[in-house]
Design an enzyme around this catalytic site. Structure first.
Site, PDB file in Angstrom:
ATOM      1  N   ASP A 143      -3.853  -1.409  -5.265  1.00 16.09           N
ATOM      2  CA  ASP A 143      -3.070  -2.043  -6.326  1.00 16.09           C
ATOM      3  C   ASP A 143      -1.990  -2.936  -5.711  1.00 16.09           C
ATOM      4  O   ASP A 143      -1.180  -2.480  -4.909  1.00 16.09           O
ATOM      5  CB  ASP A 143      -2.404  -0.983  -7.207  1.00 16.09           C
ATOM      6  CG  ASP A 143      -3.414  -0.134  -7.956  1.00 16.09           C
ATOM      7  OD1 ASP A 143      -4.100  -0.678  -8.824  1.00 16.09           O
ATOM      8  OD2 ASP A 143      -3.510   1.074  -7.658  1.00 16.09           O
ATOM      9  N   ASP A 160      -3.878  -0.495   1.165  1.00 14.41           N
ATOM     10  CA  ASP A 160      -3.567  -0.130  -0.208  1.00 14.41           C
ATOM     11  C   ASP A 160      -4.432  -1.001  -1.116  1.00 14.41           C
ATOM     12  O   ASP A 160      -5.028  -1.989  -0.676  1.00 14.41           O
ATOM     13  CB  ASP A 160      -2.073  -0.364  -0.463  1.00 14.41           C
ATOM     14  CG  ASP A 160      -1.654   0.090  -1.843  1.00 14.41           C
ATOM     15  OD1 ASP A 160      -2.049   1.198  -2.251  1.00 14.41           O
ATOM     16  OD2 ASP A 160      -0.946  -0.666  -2.523  1.00 14.41           O
TER      17      ASP A 160
END
Length: 263
Positions: free
Chosen positions: A17, A15
């Site tokens: 963010d 991922d």
């Protein structure tokens, strides 16, 4: 090095963010982290629910932090939306679109464009110009039976100021107004992980999903059959992680700690 917990490891799905950055601020020495992955012979693909930025913008953002990647190493929820719509409507067509650049561009590339007339679907993601009028129009279309498709269920996402509203907050508003739940294309559903595994040519048991969110990254990684590692630099606390079932295979304070480089 905490990665030693995974002796079969050949690849990671990351991922972005809350793992690599908060807003415009990098989390740790990203150049050193990805040099370490390369030295270990570990492939990496980025899979994000964030539907606001284009693939090109992510490539540039990573480059600004000293990390060079190819566009095909980045997979986002708009790509999953476009893939799904293209299967249903190979010819493309009109959709009522609530979203930003990443979603708009992904759909345009697949032959779909925004309209309020003759729409095939209502497609919604994070939209920082979301208004009551957009909510009203989307709700009325959905009540007429038009399919409702959402990019991702993330209610919030981390920023330097704190947690700010995510796509899930907008989807919840539309669901409340229309009485219809969206079909979600992003994590924790399998589409993004399957695309990543396919591109890297690895098996789930050889692949580690690294994220900051239990209900999307970790749950999605588990659903895809991958190993999972949670980092505590985003939205999840250690107490929340320890109560979550099934528990992540590994919990680390940061990606730097996980990989074993100085932050």
């Amino acid at each position: 090095m905490l990665l030693d917990h995974f002796p079969q490891l050949k690849a990671v799905i990351l991922d972005m963010d809350g793992v690599l950055w908060r807003g415009k601020q990098p989390i740790g020495n990203l150049a050193a982290i990805f040099t370490k992955f390369q030295d270990l012979g570990i492939q990496y693909t980025f899979a994000t629910n964030n539907a606001t930025g284009s693939i090109g913008q992510y490539v540039e953002k990573l480059r600004s932090f000293g990390v060079e990647v190819n566009p095909n190493q980045i997979i986002n929820s708009p790509m999953a939306v476009a893939y799904y719509l293209k299967k249903l409507y190979p010819q493309g067509g009109a959709v009522y679109l609530i979203g930003e650049t990443g979603l708009i561009e992904a759909l345009q590339e697949a032959g779909f464009y925004h309209s309020e007339d003759g729409v095939l679907a209502v497609v919604a993601g994070l939209d920082r110009q979301f208004t009551y009028e957009k909510l009203r129009k989307a709700s009325l279309l959905i009540q007429k039976g038009i399919p409702f498709i959402g990019t991702n269920p993330d209610k919030t996402f981390p920023s330097p100021e704190g947690l700010t509203p995510g796509a899930g907050s907008i989807l919840a508003a539309i669901e409340t107004a229309s009485g219809v739940a969206p079909q979600i294309m992003g994590k924790p559903y399998p589409h993004l992980f399957q695309l990543a595994l396919q591109q890297m040519g690895t098996q789930p048991e050889e692949t580690l999903v690294i994220g900051d969110r239990l209900d999307t990254d970790i749950l999605g990684g588990k659903n895809a059959g991958c190993k999972t590692a949670l980092v505590l630099t985003g939205v999840t606390t250690l107490a929340e992680a320890e109560q979550w079932q099934p528990r992540p295979d590994l919990i680390a304070n940061s990606l730097s700690e996980l990989v074993g480089v100085d932050s």
